[in-house]
Write a protein that holds these residues in place. Sequence first.
Motif, PDB file in Angstrom:
ATOM      1  N   LYS A   3       0.851  -1.188   0.000  1.00 55.63           N
ATOM      2  CA  LYS A   3       0.000   0.000   0.000  1.00 55.63           C
ATOM      3  C   LYS A   3       0.886   1.237   0.000  1.00 55.63           C
ATOM      4  O   LYS A   3       1.963   1.245   0.579  1.00 55.63           O
ATOM      5  N   THR A   4       0.420   2.287  -0.675  1.00 47.40           N
ATOM      6  CA  THR A   4       1.188   3.540  -0.675  1.00 47.40           C
ATOM      7  C   THR A   4       0.260   4.703  -0.952  1.00 47.40           C
ATOM      8  O   THR A   4      -0.883   4.521  -1.399  1.00 47.40           O
ATOM      9  N   VAL A   5       0.749   5.876  -0.677  1.00 51.48           N
ATOM     10  CA  VAL A   5       0.024   7.110  -0.978  1.00 51.48           C
ATOM     11  C   VAL A   5       0.887   7.942  -1.916  1.00 51.48           C
ATOM     12  O   VAL A   5       2.077   8.148  -1.664  1.00 51.48           O
ATOM     13  N   ALA A   7       1.086  11.583  -3.442  1.00 49.89           N
ATOM     14  CA  ALA A   7       0.541  12.925  -3.258  1.00 49.89           C
ATOM     15  C   ALA A   7       0.752  13.770  -4.510  1.00 49.89           C
ATOM     16  O   ALA A   7       1.818  13.738  -5.125  1.00 49.89           O
ATOM     17  N   THR A  38      -7.737   4.626  -5.304  1.00 47.69           N
ATOM     18  CA  THR A  38      -8.773   5.533  -4.816  1.00 47.69           C
ATOM     19  C   THR A  38      -8.176   6.923  -4.686  1.00 47.69           C
ATOM     20  O   THR A  38      -6.962   7.087  -4.545  1.00 47.69           O
ATOM     21  N   ARG A  40      -8.402  10.601  -2.664  1.00 57.40           N
ATOM     22  CA  ARG A  40      -8.849  11.373  -1.502  1.00 57.40           C
ATOM     23  C   ARG A  40      -8.138  12.718  -1.541  1.00 57.40           C
ATOM     24  O   ARG A  40      -6.925  12.788  -1.355  1.00 57.40           O
ATOM     25  N   GLU A  43      -4.590  13.174  -3.157  1.00 58.54           N
ATOM     26  CA  GLU A  43      -3.782  11.972  -2.983  1.00 58.54           C
ATOM     27  C   GLU A  43      -4.410  10.774  -3.694  1.00 58.54           C
ATOM     28  O   GLU A  43      -5.630  10.632  -3.754  1.00 58.54           O
ATOM     29  N   PHE A  44      -3.536   9.965  -4.271  1.00 56.73           N
ATOM     30  CA  PHE A  44      -3.931   8.648  -4.753  1.00 56.73           C
ATOM     31  C   PHE A  44      -3.546   7.631  -3.676  1.00 56.73           C
ATOM     32  O   PHE A  44      -2.392   7.596  -3.237  1.00 56.73           O
ATOM     33  N   LYS A  45      -4.500   6.831  -3.252  1.00 50.54           N
ATOM     34  CA  LYS A  45      -4.197   5.726  -2.352  1.00 50.54           C
ATOM     35  C   LYS A  45      -4.206   4.456  -3.195  1.00 50.54           C
ATOM     36  O   LYS A  45      -5.212   4.132  -3.834  1.00 50.54           O
ATOM     37  N   VAL A  46      -3.067   3.763  -3.208  1.00 51.02           N
ATOM     38  CA  VAL A  46      -2.869   2.656  -4.143  1.00 51.02           C
ATOM     39  C   VAL A  46      -2.439   1.410  -3.375  1.00 51.02           C
ATOM     40  O   VAL A  46      -1.602   1.479  -2.467  1.00 51.02           O
ATOM     41  N   ARG A  47      -3.031   0.275  -3.753  1.00 56.47           N
ATOM     42  CA  ARG A  47      -2.595  -0.994  -3.170  1.00 56.47           C
ATOM     43  C   ARG A  47      -2.489  -2.027  -4.292  1.00 56.47           C
ATOM     44  O   ARG A  47      -3.247  -1.994  -5.266  1.00 56.47           O
ATOM     45  N   ARG A  57       3.295   5.106  -9.938  1.00 58.51           N
ATOM     46  CA  ARG A  57       3.944   6.306  -9.391  1.00 58.51           C
ATOM     47  C   ARG A  57       4.710   7.039 -10.495  1.00 58.51           C
ATOM     48  O   ARG A  57       4.658   8.267 -10.598  1.00 58.51           O
TER      49      ARG A  57
END
Length: 326
Positions: A3-5, A7, A38, A40, A43-47, A57
């Motif tokens: 999982k990562t964020v 920005a 997703t 938010r 930010e992209f929240k990626v898993r 990225r």
Amino acid sequence: MDKTVIAVPTSVPMVTVTGPGDSFLTQFEAAFPELGITVRGNEFKVRGPEESIAEFRSLITELLIVIRAGQLLSEDAVARSIAMIRGKSSEKPGEVLSLNILSNRGKTIRPKTVNQKRYVESIDQSTITFGIGPAGTGKTYLAVAKAVQALQAKQVTRIILTRPAVEAGERLGFLPGTLHEKIDPYLRPLFDALHDMVDPDSIPKLMGNGTIEVAPLAYMRGRTLNDAFIILDEAQNTSPEQMKMFLTRLGFNSKMVVTGDVTQVDLPSGTKSGLRTITDILSGLNDITFIELESSDVVRHRLVSEIVDAYARFDVAKLPRRQQNL
């Protein structure tokens, strides 16, 4: 699963990255089905798998480079960027899509594919460049843009645009009307490209004083072209003799670009195309570059690329089985 964020800087409106109505986000999800993506805020929240996250990225990083260069993203630009990232291309989308050639009346001309970038760079680096590929790959348009850029930078003192007037057999005297009326239909695509890049009101003056010349190939015979940027368009419709005649017009401090599509030869039956034979003749010579453009480089409607591929498959199917396997 990792999982990562990722920005996005607050200075960049998120909608420019996700697209109108999240259209780019839909493209991201289709291209990376193994990822959960997703959004938010900024930010992209990626898993998902680590390697795919790294690719995603890189994609966002490259798209931000394009946006910061002042270019609005489009679905086409996003699709081409995804293809470069997922295809492990040696070229980065940010380098390809932010390479400006020319700006005129608020419109910026730049390459849109890796091969187009290589084509543009070869024009800078080589005295003679051959751009060979199907319709819609930007061969002529980018060459004219580089010619106008060279003229504006005073690298040359004139631009010469030429085409073989094959439909008229170059026997223009047999056609009705003035010289301009006779040659206009054959040279119209070159005029159209020119009008996109130069103030239309200045074109008559530039043509009148010889700074820009648009003429059939037959008018090149017997000349030496110095300090010029010379473009031969539709070169597949030259005979080997015409091709030799054109190439030997090259003078000092000049640059040549030859464009054509070897699948669209309009010469009379039995006449060889000068473009089809030229690779064997000139390959290996210094300062001459051949760039092959493909259906993936088509920048017109997506159906054009599919049509080009369909014709290629049809042509292969017509070959004897032994030749198909070569």
